[in-house]
Design an enzyme around this catalytic site. Sequence first.
Site, mmCIF file in Angstrom:
data_model
loop_
_atom_site.group_PDB
_atom_site.id
_atom_site.type_symbol
_atom_site.label_atom_id
_atom_site.label_comp_id
_atom_site.label_asym_id
_atom_site.label_seq_id
_atom_site.Cartn_x
_atom_site.Cartn_y
_atom_site.Cartn_z
ATOM 1 N N ILE A 148 45.276 35.190 54.432
ATOM 2 C CA ILE A 148 46.118 36.042 55.280
ATOM 3 C C ILE A 148 46.031 37.511 54.907
ATOM 4 C CG2 ILE A 148 47.806 34.359 56.108
ATOM 5 C CD1 ILE A 148 49.607 35.095 53.779
ATOM 6 N N GLY A 149 45.372 37.801 53.831
ATOM 7 C CA GLY A 149 45.264 39.207 53.492
ATOM 8 C C GLY A 149 44.499 39.426 52.204
ATOM 9 N N GLU A 150 44.236 40.696 51.977
ATOM 10 C CA GLU A 150 43.504 41.061 50.768
ATOM 11 C C GLU A 150 44.040 42.392 50.281
ATOM 12 O OE1 GLU A 150 39.488 40.178 51.183
ATOM 13 O OE2 GLU A 150 39.314 40.067 48.997
ATOM 14 N N PHE B 68 44.873 43.617 44.227
ATOM 15 C CA PHE B 68 45.066 42.558 43.231
ATOM 16 C C PHE B 68 44.171 41.346 43.483
ATOM 17 C CE2 PHE B 68 47.324 38.567 42.292
ATOM 18 C CZ PHE B 68 47.488 38.692 40.920
ATOM 19 N N LYS C 74 49.031 34.274 46.028
ATOM 20 C CA LYS C 74 48.214 35.442 45.683
ATOM 21 C C LYS C 74 47.272 35.048 44.563
ATOM 22 C CE LYS C 74 49.859 39.708 46.059
ATOM 23 N NZ LYS C 74 50.668 40.929 45.849
ATOM 24 N N ASP D 17 54.641 51.655 44.733
ATOM 25 C CA ASP D 17 53.720 51.503 45.864
ATOM 26 C C ASP D 17 54.483 51.168 47.148
ATOM 27 O OD1 ASP D 17 51.182 51.732 46.887
ATOM 28 O OD2 ASP D 17 50.581 49.681 46.410
#
Length: 439
Positions: free
Chosen positions: A121-123, A126, A143, A239
Amino acid sequence: MKHISEMERPSTPHKYHQKNQSALNYIKAAAKKLAGVFSTLAFLTRPTKTASKGAPATPDGSRNYGQPPGISCSNNKRSSRFKYSDSYGSSNAASGQLVTENFSIEEINKATQNFSQANKIGEGGFGTVYKGRLGNGSLVAIKRAKKNMYDKRLSQEFKNEILTLSRIEHLNLVKLLGYLEHKDERIIIIEYIGNGTLREHLDGTQGLEIAERLDIAIDVAHAVAYLHMYTDTPIIHRDIKASNILITEKLRAKVADFGFARLAAEDPGATHISTQIKGTAGYLDPEYLRTYQLTEKSDVYSFGVLLVEMVTGRHPIESKRPLSERVTTRWAMERLKEGDAVLAMDPKLRRNPASNQAVERVLKLARQCLAPLRQSRPSMRKCAEVLWGIRKDFREKAFSYSPCPSSHRSDNFLNKDARKNRHHAFGLEDCDNYKFVSA
Ligand SMILES: Nc1ncnc2c1ncn2[C@@H]1O[C@H](COP(=O)(O)OP(=O)(O)OP(=O)(O)O)[C@@H](O)[C@H]1O
Protein backbone atom coordinates in the site's frame (compact mmCIF):
# COMPACT_ATOMS: atom_id res chain seq x y z
CA MET A 1 8.55 15.12 -2.16
CA LYS A 2 12.21 14.60 -1.46
CA HIS A 3 13.12 13.29 1.90
CA ILE A 4 16.04 14.86 3.69
CA SER A 5 17.27 12.24 6.01
CA GLU A 6 21.00 12.28 6.23
CA MET A 7 22.79 15.56 6.13
CA GLU A 8 25.53 14.53 8.48
CA ARG A 9 27.08 17.09 10.68
CA PRO A 10 30.80 16.43 10.92
CA SER A 11 31.21 16.80 14.65
CA THR A 12 29.25 16.00 17.80
CA PRO A 13 28.87 12.28 17.51
CA HIS A 14 25.52 11.18 18.77
CA LYS A 15 25.52 9.21 21.98
CA TYR A 16 22.52 7.31 20.77
CA HIS A 17 24.32 6.13 17.69
CA GLN A 18 27.29 4.88 19.57
CA LYS A 19 25.43 2.20 21.40
CA ASN A 20 26.60 -1.16 20.30
CA GLN A 21 23.69 -3.05 21.68
CA SER A 22 21.24 -5.46 20.18
CA ALA A 23 17.78 -4.07 19.59
CA LEU A 24 16.42 -6.34 22.23
CA ASN A 25 18.82 -5.33 24.95
CA TYR A 26 18.32 -1.75 24.10
CA ILE A 27 14.59 -2.05 24.34
CA LYS A 28 14.78 -4.00 27.57
CA ALA A 29 16.88 -1.31 29.16
CA ALA A 30 14.56 1.40 27.95
CA ALA A 31 11.55 -0.53 29.16
CA LYS A 32 13.01 -0.86 32.62
CA LYS A 33 13.77 2.81 32.76
CA LEU A 34 10.33 3.71 31.60
CA ALA A 35 8.34 1.42 33.83
CA GLY A 36 8.62 3.72 36.83
CA VAL A 37 7.82 6.82 34.84
CA PHE A 38 4.74 5.28 33.33
CA SER A 39 3.52 3.97 36.61
CA THR A 40 3.30 7.54 37.94
CA LEU A 41 1.83 8.74 34.68
CA ALA A 42 -0.80 6.04 34.69
CA PHE A 43 -2.03 7.03 38.13
CA LEU A 44 -2.24 10.62 37.01
CA THR A 45 -3.98 9.99 33.76
CA ARG A 46 -5.95 6.81 33.84
CA PRO A 47 -8.94 6.04 35.91
CA THR A 48 -9.08 2.39 34.87
CA LYS A 49 -6.65 -0.34 34.10
CA THR A 50 -7.89 -0.87 30.61
CA ALA A 51 -5.90 0.74 27.88
CA SER A 52 -8.61 1.71 25.51
CA LYS A 53 -11.53 2.36 27.76
CA GLY A 54 -12.14 4.97 30.34
CA ALA A 55 -9.32 7.26 29.38
CA PRO A 56 -10.18 10.87 30.06
CA ALA A 57 -11.41 12.94 27.17
CA THR A 58 -9.73 16.04 25.85
CA PRO A 59 -11.72 19.24 25.79
CA ASP A 60 -12.57 18.26 22.27
CA GLY A 61 -13.98 14.95 23.32
CA SER A 62 -11.21 12.76 22.08
CA ARG A 63 -9.80 9.95 24.17
CA ASN A 64 -6.35 10.54 25.38
CA TYR A 65 -3.36 9.71 27.44
CA GLY A 66 -0.31 7.80 27.91
CA GLN A 67 0.19 4.16 27.97
CA PRO A 68 1.18 1.41 27.70
CA PRO A 69 3.11 2.04 30.86
CA GLY A 70 5.10 -1.14 31.04
CA ILE A 71 6.98 -2.85 28.30
CA SER A 72 8.45 -6.26 28.62
CA CYS A 73 10.36 -8.17 26.03
CA SER A 74 10.67 -11.80 25.35
CA ASN A 75 12.72 -13.64 22.87
CA ASN A 76 11.70 -17.05 21.77
CA LYS A 77 12.27 -19.05 18.68
CA ARG A 78 9.21 -17.54 16.99
CA SER A 79 10.39 -13.98 17.09
CA SER A 80 11.72 -11.14 19.11
CA ARG A 81 8.69 -9.45 20.45
CA PHE A 82 7.17 -7.00 22.83
CA LYS A 83 4.55 -7.41 25.42
CA TYR A 84 2.94 -4.46 26.98
CA SER A 85 1.48 -4.54 30.40
CA ASP A 86 0.20 -1.73 32.48
CA SER A 87 1.92 -0.29 35.45
CA TYR A 88 0.18 -2.42 37.97
CA GLY A 89 2.77 -5.10 38.07
CA SER A 90 1.94 -8.33 36.38
CA SER A 91 1.85 -9.04 32.70
CA ASN A 92 -1.23 -11.15 32.86
CA ALA A 93 -3.76 -10.21 30.25
CA ALA A 94 -6.50 -11.90 32.21
CA SER A 95 -6.11 -9.33 34.97
CA GLY A 96 -7.34 -6.62 32.68
CA GLN A 97 -4.08 -5.42 31.26
CA LEU A 98 -3.16 -4.59 27.76
CA VAL A 99 -0.86 -7.07 26.13
CA THR A 100 -0.01 -6.61 22.48
CA GLU A 101 -0.33 -9.46 20.12
CA ASN A 102 2.76 -11.49 19.57
CA PHE A 103 3.48 -11.97 15.94
CA SER A 104 5.49 -14.65 14.25
CA ILE A 105 7.04 -14.34 10.83
CA GLU A 106 4.70 -17.10 9.69
CA GLU A 107 1.68 -15.06 10.71
CA ILE A 108 3.01 -12.01 8.95
CA ASN A 109 3.82 -13.98 5.80
CA LYS A 110 0.33 -15.35 5.84
CA ALA A 111 -1.27 -11.99 6.56
CA THR A 112 0.49 -10.36 3.62
CA GLN A 113 0.48 -13.41 1.35
CA ASN A 114 4.25 -13.45 1.49
CA PHE A 115 4.47 -9.70 1.05
CA SER A 116 2.72 -9.87 -2.27
CA GLN A 117 2.69 -6.83 -4.52
CA ALA A 118 -1.09 -6.91 -4.42
CA ASN A 119 -0.95 -6.11 -0.71
CA LYS A 120 1.56 -3.30 -1.02
CA ILE A 121 0.00 0.00 0.00
CA GLY A 122 2.92 2.32 0.12
CA GLU A 123 6.60 2.96 0.30
CA GLY A 124 8.58 5.38 2.39
CA GLY A 125 12.10 6.05 3.53
CA PHE A 126 11.84 3.33 6.12
CA GLY A 127 10.63 0.59 3.83
CA THR A 128 7.50 -0.84 2.34
CA VAL A 129 4.02 -0.83 3.80
CA TYR A 130 1.65 -3.74 3.26
CA LYS A 131 -1.93 -4.32 4.10
CA GLY A 132 -2.47 -7.57 5.95
CA ARG A 133 -5.28 -9.61 7.39
CA LEU A 134 -4.52 -11.42 10.61
CA GLY A 135 -5.83 -14.81 11.61
CA ASN A 136 -8.56 -13.15 13.67
CA GLY A 137 -9.75 -11.33 10.57
CA SER A 138 -8.55 -7.85 11.49
CA LEU A 139 -6.83 -5.63 8.99
CA VAL A 140 -3.42 -4.24 9.86
CA ALA A 141 -0.71 -2.18 8.22
CA ILE A 142 2.63 -3.93 8.16
CA LYS A 143 5.74 -1.82 7.79
CA ARG A 144 8.65 -3.87 6.57
CA ALA A 145 12.02 -2.24 6.97
CA LYS A 146 14.42 -2.19 4.08
CA LYS A 147 16.68 -5.18 4.39
CA ASN A 148 19.96 -3.67 5.20
CA MET A 149 21.31 -5.02 8.40
CA TYR A 150 24.32 -2.77 8.23
CA ASP A 151 22.46 0.44 7.69
CA LYS A 152 22.65 2.00 11.09
CA ARG A 153 20.33 4.78 10.13
CA LEU A 154 17.48 2.42 9.33
CA SER A 155 18.11 0.35 12.39
CA GLN A 156 18.04 3.44 14.53
CA GLU A 157 14.90 4.64 12.82
CA PHE A 158 13.28 1.32 13.51
CA LYS A 159 14.08 1.42 17.19
CA ASN A 160 12.95 5.02 17.37
CA GLU A 161 9.63 4.19 15.87
CA ILE A 162 9.09 1.20 18.12
CA LEU A 163 10.04 2.98 21.28
CA THR A 164 8.03 6.04 20.48
CA LEU A 165 4.92 4.25 19.39
CA SER A 166 5.03 1.88 22.30
CA ARG A 167 4.93 4.70 24.80
CA ILE A 168 1.88 6.46 23.60
CA GLU A 169 -1.74 6.07 22.86
CA HIS A 170 -3.97 8.78 21.58
CA LEU A 171 -7.02 8.74 19.41
CA ASN A 172 -5.26 10.86 16.81
CA LEU A 173 -2.04 8.88 16.67
CA VAL A 174 -1.69 5.57 14.85
CA LYS A 175 -1.58 2.69 17.24
CA LEU A 176 1.25 0.21 17.45
CA LEU A 177 -0.06 -3.33 17.57
CA GLY A 178 3.13 -5.29 17.58
CA TYR A 179 6.67 -5.68 16.53
CA LEU A 180 8.75 -8.43 15.03
CA GLU A 181 12.46 -8.81 14.56
CA HIS A 182 13.32 -12.02 12.82
CA LYS A 183 16.69 -12.65 11.16
CA ASP A 184 17.09 -9.74 8.77
CA GLU A 185 13.43 -8.76 8.96
CA ARG A 186 12.27 -5.85 11.04
CA ILE A 187 8.56 -5.39 10.95
CA ILE A 188 6.10 -3.10 12.69
CA ILE A 189 2.44 -3.94 12.86
CA ILE A 190 0.19 -0.92 13.21
CA GLU A 191 -3.49 -0.23 12.98
CA TYR A 192 -4.71 0.01 9.43
CA ILE A 193 -6.27 3.31 8.49
CA GLY A 194 -7.97 2.67 5.24
CA ASN A 195 -9.12 5.98 3.87
CA GLY A 196 -5.93 7.36 2.40
CA THR A 197 -3.66 10.17 3.45
CA LEU A 198 -4.55 13.80 3.87
CA ARG A 199 -2.48 14.57 0.80
CA GLU A 200 -4.50 12.12 -1.26
CA HIS A 201 -7.72 13.72 -0.08
CA LEU A 202 -6.48 17.18 -0.95
CA ASP A 203 -5.42 15.92 -4.37
CA GLY A 204 -8.71 14.11 -4.95
CA THR A 205 -11.13 15.61 -7.38
CA GLN A 206 -13.52 16.70 -4.66
CA GLY A 207 -11.07 17.59 -1.90
CA LEU A 208 -12.53 18.14 1.55
CA GLU A 209 -15.02 20.61 2.94
CA ILE A 210 -13.64 23.44 5.05
CA ALA A 211 -15.32 22.01 8.17
CA GLU A 212 -13.64 18.68 7.55
CA ARG A 213 -10.30 20.38 7.09
CA LEU A 214 -10.73 22.23 10.36
CA ASP A 215 -11.56 18.99 12.16
CA ILE A 216 -8.49 17.34 10.68
CA ALA A 217 -6.26 20.29 11.59
CA ILE A 218 -7.57 20.12 15.16
CA ASP A 219 -6.94 16.37 15.30
CA VAL A 220 -3.37 16.87 14.16
CA ALA A 221 -2.87 19.73 16.63
CA HIS A 222 -4.16 17.51 19.44
CA ALA A 223 -1.91 14.64 18.47
CA VAL A 224 1.20 16.77 18.24
CA ALA A 225 0.35 18.74 21.39
CA TYR A 226 0.02 15.40 23.13
CA LEU A 227 3.45 14.36 21.91
CA HIS A 228 4.89 17.66 23.10
CA MET A 229 3.09 17.97 26.39
CA TYR A 230 1.49 14.92 27.81
CA THR A 231 4.21 12.36 27.73
CA ASP A 232 6.91 12.36 30.30
CA THR A 233 9.56 13.58 27.93
CA PRO A 234 8.53 15.70 24.97
CA ILE A 235 8.48 13.86 21.71
CA ILE A 236 9.26 15.82 18.60
CA HIS A 237 7.65 14.21 15.60
CA ARG A 238 10.02 15.81 13.06
CA ASP A 239 8.08 14.85 9.99
CA ILE A 240 4.66 16.45 10.18
CA LYS A 241 3.35 16.50 6.62
CA ALA A 242 0.16 15.77 4.74
CA SER A 243 1.27 12.32 3.60
CA ASN A 244 1.87 11.35 7.21
CA ILE A 245 -1.68 12.20 8.21
CA LEU A 246 -3.91 9.19 7.74
CA ILE A 247 -7.62 9.74 7.34
CA THR A 248 -10.22 7.51 8.93
CA GLU A 249 -13.53 6.50 7.39
CA LYS A 250 -15.13 9.25 9.43
CA LEU A 251 -12.74 11.79 7.99
CA ARG A 252 -10.79 12.28 11.17
CA ALA A 253 -7.02 12.30 11.32
CA LYS A 254 -4.38 10.04 12.77
CA VAL A 255 -0.79 11.14 12.74
CA ALA A 256 1.57 8.44 11.53
CA ASP A 257 5.22 7.78 10.92
CA PHE A 258 7.18 8.27 14.05
CA GLY A 259 10.34 6.99 12.45
CA PHE A 260 12.01 10.32 12.88
CA ALA A 261 10.70 11.09 16.28
CA ARG A 262 13.46 12.06 18.59
CA LEU A 263 12.92 11.71 22.27
CA ALA A 264 14.57 14.35 24.31
CA ALA A 265 15.77 11.74 26.79
CA GLU A 266 17.59 9.87 24.08
CA ASP A 267 18.98 13.03 22.61
CA PRO A 268 22.32 14.04 24.04
CA GLY A 269 21.29 16.12 26.99
CA ALA A 270 18.59 18.71 26.99
CA THR A 271 20.24 20.80 24.34
CA HIS A 272 18.39 19.13 21.48
CA ILE A 273 21.46 19.55 19.34
CA SER A 274 20.98 17.22 16.45
CA THR A 275 23.63 15.57 14.40
CA GLN A 276 21.41 15.06 11.42
CA ILE A 277 18.86 17.18 9.70
CA LYS A 278 15.76 15.11 9.22
CA GLY A 279 12.39 15.89 7.82
CA THR A 280 10.90 16.62 4.44
CA ALA A 281 11.81 19.46 2.09
CA GLY A 282 9.21 22.18 2.19
CA TYR A 283 8.26 21.50 5.80
CA LEU A 284 11.60 22.10 7.47
CA ASP A 285 12.00 24.77 10.09
CA PRO A 286 14.60 27.25 8.78
CA GLU A 287 15.87 27.92 12.28
CA TYR A 288 16.51 24.22 12.76
CA LEU A 289 18.34 24.14 9.43
CA ARG A 290 20.44 27.09 10.51
CA THR A 291 21.20 26.12 14.09
CA TYR A 292 20.76 22.33 14.17
CA GLN A 293 18.76 22.90 17.32
CA LEU A 294 15.68 20.80 17.41
CA THR A 295 12.76 21.83 19.58
CA GLU A 296 9.02 21.29 19.60
CA LYS A 297 8.73 24.52 17.66
CA SER A 298 10.14 22.78 14.60
CA ASP A 299 6.96 20.70 14.57
CA VAL A 300 4.99 23.92 14.96
CA TYR A 301 6.69 25.27 11.84
CA SER A 302 5.84 22.12 9.88
CA PHE A 303 2.30 22.37 11.17
CA GLY A 304 2.17 25.92 9.79
CA VAL A 305 3.17 24.57 6.38
CA LEU A 306 0.50 21.90 6.74
CA LEU A 307 -2.17 24.50 7.55
CA VAL A 308 -1.27 26.43 4.42
CA GLU A 309 -1.40 23.21 2.44
CA MET A 310 -4.81 22.40 3.85
CA VAL A 311 -6.46 25.67 2.95
CA THR A 312 -4.75 26.22 -0.39
CA GLY A 313 -4.83 22.60 -1.51
CA ARG A 314 -1.35 23.14 -2.94
CA HIS A 315 1.78 21.17 -2.18
CA PRO A 316 4.39 23.01 -0.10
CA ILE A 317 6.61 23.22 -3.16
CA GLU A 318 4.93 23.61 -6.52
CA SER A 319 7.80 23.28 -8.93
CA LYS A 320 5.70 23.67 -12.07
CA ARG A 321 4.24 27.04 -11.13
CA PRO A 322 5.71 30.47 -11.87
CA LEU A 323 8.63 31.41 -9.64
CA SER A 324 6.54 33.68 -7.41
CA GLU A 325 4.19 30.80 -6.59
CA ARG A 326 6.60 27.93 -6.16
CA VAL A 327 6.94 28.14 -2.41
CA THR A 328 3.34 27.87 -1.34
CA THR A 329 3.78 29.36 2.13
CA ARG A 330 5.47 32.46 0.71
CA TRP A 331 2.82 32.87 -1.95
CA ALA A 332 -0.06 32.39 0.49
CA MET A 333 1.44 34.76 3.06
CA GLU A 334 1.75 37.42 0.36
CA ARG A 335 -1.94 37.02 -0.47
CA LEU A 336 -2.76 37.30 3.24
CA LYS A 337 -0.64 40.42 3.62
CA GLU A 338 -2.41 42.04 0.71
CA GLY A 339 -5.79 41.31 2.25
CA ASP A 340 -6.56 38.75 -0.45
CA ALA A 341 -6.53 35.52 1.51
CA VAL A 342 -9.46 34.35 -0.55
CA LEU A 343 -7.19 34.25 -3.60
CA ALA A 344 -5.07 31.62 -1.88
CA MET A 345 -8.08 29.49 -1.08
CA ASP A 346 -8.28 26.02 -2.57
CA PRO A 347 -10.50 26.32 -5.67
CA LYS A 348 -12.26 23.15 -4.52
CA LEU A 349 -13.58 24.95 -1.43
CA ARG A 350 -16.87 26.65 -1.74
CA ARG A 351 -16.79 30.38 -1.18
CA ASN A 352 -19.03 32.04 1.35
CA PRO A 353 -18.34 34.54 4.12
CA ALA A 354 -17.96 31.82 6.74
CA SER A 355 -15.42 29.75 4.85
CA ASN A 356 -13.57 32.79 3.53
CA GLN A 357 -13.18 34.03 7.07
CA ALA A 358 -12.13 30.62 8.36
CA VAL A 359 -9.46 30.35 5.66
CA GLU A 360 -8.15 33.81 6.47
CA ARG A 361 -7.95 32.97 10.17
CA VAL A 362 -6.20 29.68 9.47
CA LEU A 363 -3.67 31.52 7.35
CA LYS A 364 -3.11 34.00 10.16
CA LEU A 365 -2.43 31.14 12.53
CA ALA A 366 -0.12 29.60 9.93
CA ARG A 367 1.77 32.90 9.74
CA GLN A 368 2.47 32.68 13.47
CA CYS A 369 3.58 29.06 13.16
CA LEU A 370 5.92 30.02 10.33
CA ALA A 371 7.60 32.83 12.30
CA PRO A 372 11.32 32.80 11.55
CA LEU A 373 12.20 32.80 15.24
CA ARG A 374 10.89 29.87 17.20
CA GLN A 375 10.11 31.95 20.29
CA SER A 376 7.48 33.78 18.27
CA ARG A 377 5.70 30.60 17.27
CA PRO A 378 2.74 29.41 19.32
CA SER A 379 2.70 26.08 21.10
CA MET A 380 0.74 23.24 19.55
CA ARG A 381 -1.73 23.53 22.37
CA LYS A 382 -2.30 27.15 21.50
CA CYS A 383 -2.73 26.17 17.85
CA ALA A 384 -5.44 23.69 18.85
CA GLU A 385 -7.22 26.36 20.89
CA VAL A 386 -7.14 28.86 18.05
CA LEU A 387 -8.45 26.23 15.66
CA TRP A 388 -11.30 25.35 18.03
CA GLY A 389 -12.29 29.01 18.00
CA ILE A 390 -12.17 29.11 14.21
CA ARG A 391 -14.25 25.97 13.95
CA LYS A 392 -16.79 27.20 16.48
CA ASP A 393 -17.26 30.53 14.73
CA PHE A 394 -17.38 28.83 11.36
CA ARG A 395 -20.12 26.48 12.49
CA GLU A 396 -22.14 29.24 14.05
CA LYS A 397 -21.82 31.40 10.99
CA ALA A 398 -22.24 28.86 8.27
CA PHE A 399 -24.44 26.16 9.58
CA SER A 400 -27.32 27.86 11.25
CA TYR A 401 -28.45 27.91 7.63
CA SER A 402 -26.73 25.32 5.57
CA PRO A 403 -27.15 23.14 2.54
CA CYS A 404 -27.19 19.41 2.76
CA PRO A 405 -23.44 18.95 2.42
CA SER A 406 -23.60 15.85 0.33
CA SER A 407 -26.14 17.23 -2.08
CA HIS A 408 -23.90 19.50 -4.08
CA ARG A 409 -21.38 16.94 -5.06
CA SER A 410 -20.38 13.36 -5.00
CA ASP A 411 -17.18 12.47 -3.28
CA ASN A 412 -14.81 9.72 -4.23
CA PHE A 413 -13.55 9.32 -0.71
CA LEU A 414 -16.73 9.63 1.24
CA ASN A 415 -18.65 6.56 2.03
CA LYS A 416 -22.12 6.57 3.51
CA ASP A 417 -20.83 6.58 7.08
CA ALA A 418 -18.54 9.49 6.45
CA ARG A 419 -21.35 11.53 4.96
CA LYS A 420 -23.55 10.66 7.90
CA ASN A 421 -20.76 11.70 10.21
CA ARG A 422 -20.38 14.91 8.31
CA HIS A 423 -24.00 15.68 9.03
CA HIS A 424 -23.49 14.95 12.70
CA ALA A 425 -20.41 17.12 12.76
CA PHE A 426 -22.43 19.98 11.39
CA GLY A 427 -25.40 19.24 13.55
CA LEU A 428 -27.44 18.49 10.47
CA GLU A 429 -29.67 15.54 11.06
CA ASP A 430 -32.16 16.46 8.42
CA CYS A 431 -30.89 18.60 5.61
CA ASP A 432 -34.35 19.40 4.34
CA ASN A 433 -34.95 21.51 7.41
CA TYR A 434 -32.18 23.88 6.51
CA LYS A 435 -31.82 26.48 3.87
CA PHE A 436 -28.58 27.86 2.63
CA VAL A 437 -28.11 31.59 2.71
CA SER A 438 -25.67 32.12 -0.07
CA ALA A 439 -22.77 34.52 0.22
N1 LIG B 1 -1.27 2.59 9.24
C1 LIG B 1 -1.46 2.70 7.93
N2 LIG B 1 -2.63 2.37 7.38
C2 LIG B 1 -2.84 2.49 6.05
N3 LIG B 1 -1.91 2.93 5.18
C3 LIG B 1 -0.71 3.27 5.66
C4 LIG B 1 -0.41 3.16 7.05
N4 LIG B 1 0.86 3.59 7.23
C5 LIG B 1 1.32 3.94 6.03
N5 LIG B 1 0.40 3.75 5.06
C6 LIG B 1 0.53 4.00 3.62
O1 LIG B 1 1.86 3.73 3.24
C7 LIG B 1 2.46 4.90 2.70
C8 LIG B 1 3.91 4.91 3.08
O2 LIG B 1 4.01 5.14 4.46
P1 LIG B 1 5.38 5.45 5.19
O3 LIG B 1 5.05 5.97 6.53
O4 LIG B 1 6.28 4.29 5.13
O5 LIG B 1 6.07 6.47 4.25
P2 LIG B 1 5.85 8.02 3.95
O6 LIG B 1 5.40 8.71 5.18
O7 LIG B 1 4.98 8.17 2.74
O8 LIG B 1 7.30 8.41 3.53
P3 LIG B 1 8.52 8.64 4.51
O9 LIG B 1 8.52 7.56 5.53
O10 LIG B 1 9.69 8.52 3.60
O11 LIG B 1 8.31 9.98 5.07
C9 LIG B 1 1.64 6.06 3.22
O12 LIG B 1 1.71 7.17 2.38
C10 LIG B 1 0.25 5.45 3.29
O13 LIG B 1 -0.33 5.52 2.01
